[in-house]
Design a protein around this motif. Structure first.
Motif, PDB file in Angstrom:
ATOM      1  N   PRO A   1       0.831  -1.211   0.000  1.00 20.03           N
ATOM      2  CA  PRO A   1       0.000   0.000   0.000  1.00 20.03           C
ATOM      3  C   PRO A   1       0.862   1.255   0.000  1.00 20.03           C
ATOM      4  O   PRO A   1       1.927   1.290   0.616  1.00 20.03           O
ATOM      5  N   GLY A   2       0.358   2.274  -0.704  1.00 20.17           N
ATOM      6  CA  GLY A   2       1.080   3.532  -0.724  1.00 20.17           C
ATOM      7  C   GLY A   2       0.421   4.609   0.113  1.00 20.17           C
ATOM      8  O   GLY A   2       1.051   5.626   0.429  1.00 20.17           O
ATOM      9  N   ARG A   3      -0.854   4.402   0.480  1.00 24.54           N
ATOM     10  CA  ARG A   3      -1.591   5.406   1.248  1.00 24.54           C
ATOM     11  C   ARG A   3      -2.284   4.731   2.426  1.00 24.54           C
ATOM     12  O   ARG A   3      -2.520   3.519   2.419  1.00 24.54           O
ATOM     13  N   LEU A   4      -2.634   5.523   3.424  1.00 24.43           N
ATOM     14  CA  LEU A   4      -3.332   4.969   4.589  1.00 24.43           C
ATOM     15  C   LEU A   4      -4.658   4.348   4.185  1.00 24.43           C
ATOM     16  O   LEU A   4      -5.094   3.352   4.760  1.00 24.43           O
ATOM     17  N   SER A   5      -5.322   4.930   3.174  1.00 21.80           N
ATOM     18  CA  SER A   5      -6.621   4.410   2.748  1.00 21.80           C
ATOM     19  C   SER A   5      -6.503   3.015   2.139  1.00 21.80           C
ATOM     20  O   SER A   5      -7.487   2.282   2.066  1.00 21.80           O
ATOM     21  N   GLU A   6      -5.297   2.634   1.690  1.00 19.02           N
ATOM     22  CA  GLU A   6      -5.073   1.316   1.096  1.00 19.02           C
ATOM     23  C   GLU A   6      -4.578   0.297   2.109  1.00 19.02           C
ATOM     24  O   GLU A   6      -4.506  -0.889   1.795  1.00 19.02           O
ATOM     25  N   TYR A   7      -4.194   0.762   3.282  1.00 18.00           N
ATOM     26  CA  TYR A   7      -3.584  -0.121   4.273  1.00 18.00           C
ATOM     27  C   TYR A   7      -4.662  -0.957   4.965  1.00 18.00           C
ATOM     28  O   TYR A   7      -5.637  -0.412   5.488  1.00 18.00           O
ATOM     29  N   VAL A   8      -4.473  -2.247   4.974  1.00 15.34           N
ATOM     30  CA  VAL A   8      -5.459  -3.166   5.556  1.00 15.34           C
ATOM     31  C   VAL A   8      -5.007  -3.553   6.963  1.00 15.34           C
ATOM     32  O   VAL A   8      -3.850  -3.917   7.179  1.00 15.34           O
ATOM     33  N   GLY A   9      -5.944  -3.507   7.932  1.00 16.76           N
ATOM     34  CA  GLY A   9      -5.636  -3.939   9.286  1.00 16.76           C
ATOM     35  C   GLY A   9      -5.092  -2.815  10.155  1.00 16.76           C
ATOM     36  O   GLY A   9      -4.955  -1.675   9.715  1.00 16.76           O
ATOM     37  N   GLN A  10      -4.790  -3.166  11.427  1.00 12.83           N
ATOM     38  CA  GLN A  10      -4.220  -2.221  12.411  1.00 12.83           C
ATOM     39  C   GLN A  10      -5.039  -0.922  12.466  1.00 12.83           C
ATOM     40  O   GLN A  10      -4.517   0.192  12.384  1.00 12.83           O
ATOM     41  N   ILE A 182       3.444   8.393  20.211  1.00  9.53           N
ATOM     42  CA  ILE A 182       2.691   7.361  19.505  1.00  9.53           C
ATOM     43  C   ILE A 182       3.375   6.033  19.787  1.00  9.53           C
ATOM     44  O   ILE A 182       4.513   5.817  19.380  1.00  9.53           O
ATOM     45  N   VAL A 183       2.710   5.165  20.528  1.00  5.94           N
ATOM     46  CA  VAL A 183       3.239   3.828  20.838  1.00  5.94           C
ATOM     47  C   VAL A 183       2.158   2.823  20.463  1.00  5.94           C
ATOM     48  O   VAL A 183       1.031   2.909  20.959  1.00  5.94           O
ATOM     49  N   TYR A 184       2.504   1.892  19.581  1.00  2.66           N
ATOM     50  CA  TYR A 184       1.476   0.954  19.099  1.00  2.66           C
ATOM     51  C   TYR A 184       2.082  -0.427  18.927  1.00  2.66           C
ATOM     52  O   TYR A 184       3.164  -0.575  18.360  1.00  2.66           O
ATOM     53  N   GLU A 185       1.373  -1.433  19.408  1.00  8.11           N
ATOM     54  CA  GLU A 185       1.800  -2.815  19.249  1.00  8.11           C
ATOM     55  C   GLU A 185       0.933  -3.483  18.187  1.00  8.11           C
ATOM     56  O   GLU A 185      -0.288  -3.563  18.320  1.00  8.11           O
ATOM     57  N   PHE A 186       1.558  -3.955  17.120  1.00  8.16           N
ATOM     58  CA  PHE A 186       0.834  -4.581  16.009  1.00  8.16           C
ATOM     59  C   PHE A 186       0.224  -5.906  16.435  1.00  8.16           C
ATOM     60  O   PHE A 186       0.817  -6.655  17.227  1.00  8.16           O
ATOM     61  N   GLU A 187      -0.958  -6.179  15.907  1.00 12.78           N
ATOM     62  CA  GLU A 187      -1.683  -7.407  16.228  1.00 12.78           C
ATOM     63  C   GLU A 187      -1.723  -8.314  15.004  1.00 12.78           C
ATOM     64  O   GLU A 187      -1.649  -7.852  13.861  1.00 12.78           O
ATOM     65  N   SER A 188      -1.857  -9.618  15.229  1.00 11.77           N
ATOM     66  CA  SER A 188      -2.038 -10.547  14.119  1.00 11.77           C
ATOM     67  C   SER A 188      -3.315 -10.204  13.366  1.00 11.77           C
ATOM     68  O   SER A 188      -4.269  -9.662  13.935  1.00 11.77           O
ATOM     69  N   TYR A 189      -3.341 -10.529  12.081  1.00 11.42           N
ATOM     70  CA  TYR A 189      -4.462 -10.166  11.220  1.00 11.42           C
ATOM     71  C   TYR A 189      -5.528 -11.264  11.217  1.00 11.42           C
ATOM     72  O   TYR A 189      -5.217 -12.454  11.333  1.00 11.42           O
ATOM     73  N   GLU A 190      -6.769 -10.850  11.082  1.00 11.91           N
ATOM     74  CA  GLU A 190      -7.863 -11.795  10.910  1.00 11.91           C
ATOM     75  C   GLU A 190      -7.863 -12.315   9.472  1.00 11.91           C
ATOM     76  O   GLU A 190      -7.324 -11.672   8.566  1.00 11.91           O
ATOM     77  N   ASP A 191      -8.486 -13.476   9.266  1.00  7.19           N
ATOM     78  CA  ASP A 191      -8.519 -14.066   7.919  1.00  7.19           C
ATOM     79  C   ASP A 191      -9.120 -13.107   6.890  1.00  7.19           C
ATOM     80  O   ASP A 191      -8.639 -13.016   5.757  1.00  7.19           O
ATOM     81  N   VAL A 224      -0.310 -13.558   9.349  1.00  9.04           N
ATOM     82  CA  VAL A 224       0.887 -12.767   9.022  1.00  9.04           C
ATOM     83  C   VAL A 224       0.849 -12.374   7.543  1.00  9.04           C
ATOM     84  O   VAL A 224       0.991 -13.239   6.669  1.00  9.04           O
ATOM     85  N   PRO A 225       0.663 -11.095   7.221  1.00  6.07           N
ATOM     86  CA  PRO A 225       0.595 -10.685   5.812  1.00  6.07           C
ATOM     87  C   PRO A 225       1.823 -11.078   5.001  1.00  6.07           C
ATOM     88  O   PRO A 225       1.702 -11.472   3.847  1.00  6.07           O
ATOM     89  N   ARG A 226       3.015 -10.962   5.593  1.00 10.91           N
ATOM     90  CA  ARG A 226       4.214 -11.312   4.837  1.00 10.91           C
ATOM     91  C   ARG A 226       4.176 -12.772   4.386  1.00 10.91           C
ATOM     92  O   ARG A 226       4.600 -13.103   3.284  1.00 10.91           O
ATOM     93  N   GLN A 227       3.659 -13.632   5.261  1.00 11.72           N
ATOM     94  CA  GLN A 227       3.559 -15.050   4.917  1.00 11.72           C
ATOM     95  C   GLN A 227       2.610 -15.243   3.732  1.00 11.72           C
ATOM     96  O   GLN A 227       2.899 -15.982   2.790  1.00 11.72           O
ATOM     97  N   ALA A 228       1.466 -14.570   3.784  1.00 15.30           N
ATOM     98  CA  ALA A 228       0.488 -14.683   2.702  1.00 15.30           C
ATOM     99  C   ALA A 228       1.067 -14.190   1.387  1.00 15.30           C
ATOM    100  O   ALA A 228       0.888 -14.817   0.325  1.00 15.30           O
ATOM    101  N   ILE A 229       1.771 -13.066   1.429  1.00 11.64           N
ATOM    102  CA  ILE A 229       2.336 -12.494   0.206  1.00 11.64           C
ATOM    103  C   ILE A 229       3.463 -13.379  -0.328  1.00 11.64           C
ATOM    104  O   ILE A 229       3.612 -13.557  -1.548  1.00 11.64           O
ATOM    105  N   ASN A 230       4.272 -13.945   0.571  1.00 11.97           N
ATOM    106  CA  ASN A 230       5.337 -14.843   0.116  1.00 11.97           C
ATOM    107  C   ASN A 230       4.768 -16.057  -0.618  1.00 11.97           C
ATOM    108  O   ASN A 230       5.329 -16.521  -1.614  1.00 11.97           O
TER     109      ASN A 230
END
Length: 261
Positions: A1-10, A182-191, A224-230
């Motif tokens: 994603p290049g913009r916040l509007s395209e970012y999925v999750g979190q 700004i402190v944020y802990e990333f969470e695992s993604y839903e299916d 894990v998005p990286r796993q899906a993309i790989n």
């Protein structure tokens, strides 16, 4: 994603950043410093690039905690460039803000920041939390000092620290952590979120997934998005040239051969 509007999750982080970026543009100031933590593959590095795009900035300056010394850190921060700043503030660099309307505020990413030495974290306190006069000051290492220069003014900028181990930061220097607003802990993604990411990624590389194929791929990506993309990157190896249709059968074959049960 290049913009916040395209970012999925979190979603919690995205809402924070939308407000913060709007305010930074309105007030003509750097975005507040951010500490992003969580397991690998969830999009922490990606979000730094998205923030730069939203602010109309070039790609962030990437630094790595384990590689930084006092000298290399000073050189990197003194090398930040921005219109609106005098480039001759001192013999060793730094910059006075001379034209606020022309200034832009770069982004510096410190990846694997838990590997920063405790002393470097403390040296960065005046950078992360400037004084009331707004100056961003950095103490120089002895080998870079001159009789008249022991510290330099830096271009105002935003720092984004990225770590898989927030607890290590807290143990090493809680005062440093407290300087991030700004402190944020990333969470695992839903299916459902992984399915959206696969669909988005597939459209960019010419793959069209059947719904049951994306559902299967998402269920075996462990959130894990990286796993899906790989996995998605490997699928064209199983397809005929020019074929971009991914059926459930193709997805099953790829997953079985790659060992994702």
């Amino acid at each position: 994603p290049g913009r916040l509007s395209e970012y999925v999750g979190q979603k919690g982080l995205i809402k924070q950043l939308q407000v913060e970026i709007k305010a930074a543009k309105r007030d003509h100031r750097p975005m507040r410093h951010a500490m992003l933590s969580g397991p690998g593959g969830l999009g922490k590095d990606t979000i730094a690039g998205v923030v730069a795009n939203e602010l109309g900035l070039p790609a962030p300056v990437m630094l790595y905690g384990a590689e930084l010394t006092h000298k290399t850190l000073a050189e990197a921060l003194m090398g930040l460039d921005s219109p609106g700043y005098s480039s001759s503030a001192s013999a060793t660099g730094g910059g006075f803000l001379v034209d606020p309307k022309a200034a832009v505020f770069p982004i510096v990413v410190i990846n694997e920041c838990q590997n920063l030495k405790h002393g470097l974290m403390e040296l960065l306190h005046p950078v992360l939390e400037p004084g009331s006069d707004g100056r961003v000051l950095l103490k120089l290492p002895p080998e870079m000092q001159t009789p008249k220069t022991t510290e330099v003014w830096l271009v105002r900028h935003c720092q984004i620290w990225i770590t898989n181990y927030l607890g290590e930061i807290a143990q090493k220097s809680r005062p440093t952590l407290s300087r991030f607003q700004i402190v944020y802990e990333f969470e695992s993604y839903e299916d459902a979120e992984i399915i959206a990411i696969l669909t988005q990624f597939g459209s960019r590389i010419g793959l069209k997934f059947d719904d049951n194929a994306t559902a299967l791929l998402a269920s075996r990506s462990y959130g894990v998005p990286r796993q899906a993309i790989n996995i998605a990157k490997r699928i064209p190896d199983w397809l005929e040239p020019g074929q971009g249709h991914v059926t459930l059968e193709v997805a099953k074959e790829v997953l079985d051969l790659l060992g994702y049960d």
